[in-house]
Each structure stands twice: as C-alpha cells, then as structure tokens.
Scaffold this active site. Structure first.
Site, PDB file in Angstrom:
ATOM      1  N   LYS A  78      15.985  94.593 -28.246  1.00 17.05           N
ATOM      2  CA  LYS A  78      17.392  94.491 -28.470  1.00 17.05           C
ATOM      3  C   LYS A  78      18.004  93.381 -29.248  1.00 17.05           C
ATOM      4  CE  LYS A  78      18.401  91.608 -24.285  1.00 17.05           C
ATOM      5  NZ  LYS A  78      19.496  91.642 -23.199  1.00 17.05           N
ATOM      6  N   ASP A  79      17.193  92.241 -29.679  1.00 14.07           N
ATOM      7  CA  ASP A  79      17.803  91.348 -30.641  1.00 14.07           C
ATOM      8  C   ASP A  79      17.331  91.553 -32.120  1.00 14.07           C
ATOM      9  OD1 ASP A  79      18.612  89.576 -28.619  1.00 14.07           O
ATOM     10  OD2 ASP A  79      16.638  88.624 -28.481  1.00 14.07           O
ATOM     11  N   ARG A 132      28.566  94.739 -22.431  1.00 12.75           N
ATOM     12  CA  ARG A 132      28.848  94.346 -20.989  1.00 12.75           C
ATOM     13  C   ARG A 132      30.240  94.054 -20.935  1.00 12.75           C
ATOM     14  NH1 ARG A 132      23.371  90.500 -21.197  1.00 12.75           N
ATOM     15  NH2 ARG A 132      21.750  92.364 -20.439  1.00 12.75           N
ATOM     16  N   VAL A 152      18.178  82.299 -19.740  1.00 11.38           N
ATOM     17  CA  VAL A 152      18.279  83.015 -18.462  1.00 11.38           C
ATOM     18  C   VAL A 152      18.501  82.064 -17.230  1.00 11.38           C
ATOM     19  CG1 VAL A 152      17.204  84.552 -16.794  1.00 11.38           C
ATOM     20  CG2 VAL A 152      17.112  85.176 -18.995  1.00 11.38           C
TER      21      VAL A 152
END
Length: 539
Positions: A78-79, A132, A152
């Site tokens: 996704k990057d 998001r 994270v």
C-alpha cells in the site's frame, strides 16, 4: 547465492524483511539486511498529505536497488506508487495477511451502542490517513479526527498514554508484530464499513529487471499468483483515480458465493476524483476477472445514478413529511448508501406572524434565540438580534441559512433540538425564543427541563395535508417527520399495515400520533437522528 535486502528500519518493516530473509535462507540463499532511512521516516511531525511528492517510504530503497547497493527491496504494497521506476519490477507478492482495519479503543471511550462505530460521542480518533479520516467522518460526523504519525508501537503507546480515545490501524501490522495492547479494546471493522487501502496487508518484493537470477528465486520462493492478481485489481483503482498513496481511496477485492464471483468494494472520499461530490461507497461484481469488477465499481462510484452501496446500501427509505426542504438528515442517510424517496404528505403555509421582529428585539443579554429549521431562519432576514443574545442553530444547514439571512450564529448543534438545549448556558429566568412550526415536537422543551429558562414558541408556519400526496412503493423503512405527516398518511398506512415496513417517528409527539392511529413504530431517544442511523445499520 548472496542476496542483500533493503528495508526501512521500523519494527514492522524489519518483520517484513526477516520474513523474506527466512524464506530465501530456506531456499539456500545467503542473505543480509540493509536498513535505509526514507523521506517518510525523516518527516515524522507533518501530515504526509501536506508534503509535496510521492513515494515517501520507498524512493530511497528503490534508489539503493537501482545502484546495486541492495538486490531486493521489501515494501508494504500500500506504500508503493502505482508504477515502479524504470529498471525495477515487483516480481514477488507473498500470501496476504488480513486486509481489514482494526480500531483500538480506550476503555473509557468504548460505547457498544455507538452504532456504526463503538465510540462515545465526540471521541478523539487518531489517524494520518486521508482515506481513514474520510470514512470515519462519513460514518460518525461527531468524531474529532487528530493526526497520528509514528510506527505501529509508537501509535499504540500514544493511545495508551491518553493522547487519543481511539486509533485506526491495519490489522496486518498489529498481527505481524504480535503487540500486547494491554486493556485497550480491539474492534475489527468489516470492509462494508471501512474499506482498506488497495494492497493493504500484502508485501511487494521488488528487484532490478536485469537481475534474472534473483527474479527467478523470488518468483519461486515468495510469489503467490492468486494474491498478486487480487492486489493488481485493487491497485488498478489507484491508476484510474490518478495514483498516490495519499488519496482518500479504499479498495478491496474478494471472491463470494459458490461460483467464486469476483466482488470489488470501493470508497471515495469527498476530495477524490470528483471534489464537489460527497464521500461514497460503491460495489460491483464480475464472473470473469477481478480487474473488471474493480473497474465497474469505480464507474459506479463516479455515477450519481448508479445503485448505492455502503452501510445502508440495502435500504430504500421514505421520508414522509414536507418534502425535501432542508433535509440534512436525508443527505446523511444517502451518504451512507440508502436510497431516499420523499413523500410530500404535507406542505407548509405561512401563518403571517407580524410581531417576529418585536419578539426578537425584546430579548436581552443572557436570553437565547433558538432556530431549528432552514425555513424559520429565512423569516429572520433583516431583523436585528440584540447584543448578548445567544443565537443557536440546530445544525450546520440551519446555521448556513442564518448566515444567508445575515444573522450571526453563536452556537451550532449536531444532534437535534434536545442536544442543542443541553449546549445552551442559561441562567435562571432566561428567555428562549423558538420561532418555527406551529406544531412542535417537544425536544427543545424536554432538553431545557430543570434549567429555569422559559421557552416561548412563536409559530411562523403550519403544515397542511397535501391533496396530491403520492405514496412511494417498495420501501423498507418509512420515517415520519411530524404528527401532521402521520395524519396525512393515515389512509395509506392502514392499507399496508401488514406489509412489513418499519415505521420511525421524529420525536415523541409524532410517535404518539402513530400510536393513536393504532400503528406500530418507534422514536429515537430525545430525537437523536443518529439513533435512527444506528438502528437502520443493525437492521
């Protein structure tokens, strides 16, 4: 055979690099790991959507690959921008981890009755992703979205330290790291609520095109063709939308049913592809190919006449009242995918009150002028509101109407007249003037019980039965906006009382009208429109 892997230095990136290393070592390779610092790692105090350029987390690694300093680059798919630089190619896509989104919530902010998201009202949610952010606000407009950067473990620690009430992360990263989140509450979100990023949970193994030997090993040891096919379909949407990992775009492709039909679900934020359109969900299927399903979903998202998708995408809802005038609530339901039809059972007519200006100008410091509809706001144009009087609008739509009438607004609610009453700071004996409909729903009065304030309702218009009323067919839910709408619709209601249509009333007064007619229905507590949204989603 010796292979050097290039990777970022975060805990998750190192997990990914070691995963690839272990596979290669098992295949007989000698493997080293080279940690590189990317632009995205260096800029950790600014939202990435505010930084020009692309490839924030990949360019330096790709440069090292092109120079020969490393032989393999390991990325989160996704990057990765939609196109590899000349001379490089993604030749390995291993089996995918879960693609879903995971909400981590502080126990104090967890509300299982929160509806579309189990969060208390006005919760502070951390995320740095435009996708998001757009989905969170589409689901829960009351939320306060705060920027969240860091790897994270850092993000989870910021939540545990009380900087946020909740954070939204990829489930894959949390599972791969096996983080202990303590007493934080974990909620996995379905893709029909929050659509993940294209390629989320998948890795991309990149090599130099000229390096046939490394390519052959990676393809043999690390490539899963089914995963690669699905990820390619999801990333096709990035190409159609203009590319870039900072788009407010979600996409997920899977197989459903006994026949294994390809299904694509997409989400576009309000700033993606067509800036003047609101956020929306779309879904499409294909028996033949995942890319075709993704392209069809993209076309549906662009087409305002296409069948809707989203949390309420399976519902046809009739709003029974005075038509579409000022129906911000209808816009809310439609944004969540519902098919909305308006039943103009009643129409509004002016009462012709001539003393509105005098009543407003008689208010003094500490009093309040409460406006609960766009129609009422229009009557106030040209009237001077005394200094010290709080002008309160029930919601943003009414506030905009007041602004258009050249009336200042001091307070804007978002949850109905009852909630707006709770926001007012009134002293004993204060006067609250409420210009509006002749038939009031009582939410404002209930909200001000015990405050010591005196509520004065000033009728400006009334509703009368519309003789040309046409009943909508094939609806799942009928929402009555006033007692007069119930009465105007009564003959039709009796005709289809056994048709299984759910009835919902705006306010307890409207609910009593339903009950007096011998019809079953329910009303949201204190007129909270979001209670209706929550109930419709659970339906």
């Amino acid at each position: 055979m010796k292979i050097t892997i290039g990777t970022r230095g975060s805990d998750l990136a190192l997990w990914q690099a070691h995963f690839v290393r272990d596979r290669l070592v098992a295949a007989g390779c000698e493997v080293e790991i080279e940690v590189l610092v990317t632009r995205g790692d260096r800029i950790d105090d600014v939202p990435l959507q505010n930084v020009e350029g692309k490839a924030f987390f990949t360019k330096e690694i790709e440069d090292a690959l092109l120079s020969g300093a490393v032989d393999v680059a390991v990325h989160s798919h996704k990057d990765l921008p939609v196109e590899s630089p000349p001379g490089l190619a993604v030749v390995g896509v291993p089996e995918r981890a879960p693609a879903a989104e995971r909400l981590l919530v502080s126990p104090d902010a967890f509300d299982p009755k929160g509806g579309l998201l189990p969060l208390r009202r006005d919760a502070r949610v951390g995320t740095s992703s435009p996708r998001r952010q757009a989905q969170l606000l589409a689901l829960r407009p009351d939320l306060e979205i705060l920027d969240l950067r860091g790897n994270v473990p850092t993000r989870v620690k910021k939540l545990a330290d009380g900087n946020y009430d909740a954070i939204l992360l990829a489930a894959a990263g949390l599972e791969r790291l096996g983080l202990d989140v303590g007493d934080l509450i974990t909620v996995d979100l379905q893709a029909d609520l929050v659509v993940p990023a294209p390629g989320q949970g998948a890795l991309a193994i990149q090599v130099r095109k000229e390096d046939a030997r490394t390519t052959a090993v990676v393809e043999r040891v690390l490539h899963d063709e089914d995963t690669a096919r699905i990820v390619a379909a999801e990333r096709r949407l990035l190409t159609l939308a203009g590319g870039g990992c900072n788009l407010a775009l979600g996409a997920t492709v899977d197989r459903v049913g006994a026949s294994g039909t390809w299904r694509a679900r997409v989400f576009f934020g309000p700033d993606a592809e067509t800036p003047d359109r609101p956020a929306r969900w779309a879904e499409a299927t294909s028996e033949e190919d995942p890319v075709r399903a993704a392209e069809a979903a993209f076309e549906r998202a662009k087409d305002p006449t296409a069948p809707r998708s989203g949390p309420l995408g399976n519902l046809r809802i009739a709003l029974c009242g005075a038509g579409a005038f000022g129906s911000r609530f209808a816009e809310r339901l439609a944004a969540l995918g519902a098919d909305i039809v308006f039943e103009e059972a009643v129409r509004c007519e002016d009462i012709g009150t001539s003393n509105l200006a005098a009543r407003v100008e008689a208010l003094g410091p500490g009093d309040a002028l409460v406006v609960t509809s766009r129609r009422a706001a229009a009557y106030l144009e040209g009237i001077d509101v005394p200094t010290g009087v709080c002008v309160a609008a029930v919601g943003p739509t009414t506030a905009r109407a007041l602004h258009g009438a050249d009336i200042r607004t001091d307070l804007v609610g978002g949850g109905g007249a009852f909630d707006l009453a709770g926001m007012l700071e009134l002293k004993e004996g204060a006067r609250v003037l409420h210009p509006g409909p002749e038939e009031v729903l009582g939410e404002l009065d209930r909200g001000l019980e015990g405050s010591g304030a005196a509520v004065e309702h000033l009728p400006l218009y009334r509703t009368v039965q519309n003789e040309d009323f046409v009943r909508a067919e094939g609806v799942d839910v009928r929402i009555f906006q006033s007692p007069s709408a119930v009465r105007a619709s009564l003959a039709h209601e009796r005709e289809d009382a056994s048709a299984g249509v759910e009835r919902i009333a705006f306010g307890e007064t409207t609910l009593r009208a339903l009950e007096e007619a011998g019809l079953e229905g329910w009303a949201p507590k204190h007129g909270d429109r979001e209670d209706i949204v929550r109930a419709l989603f659970r339906r």
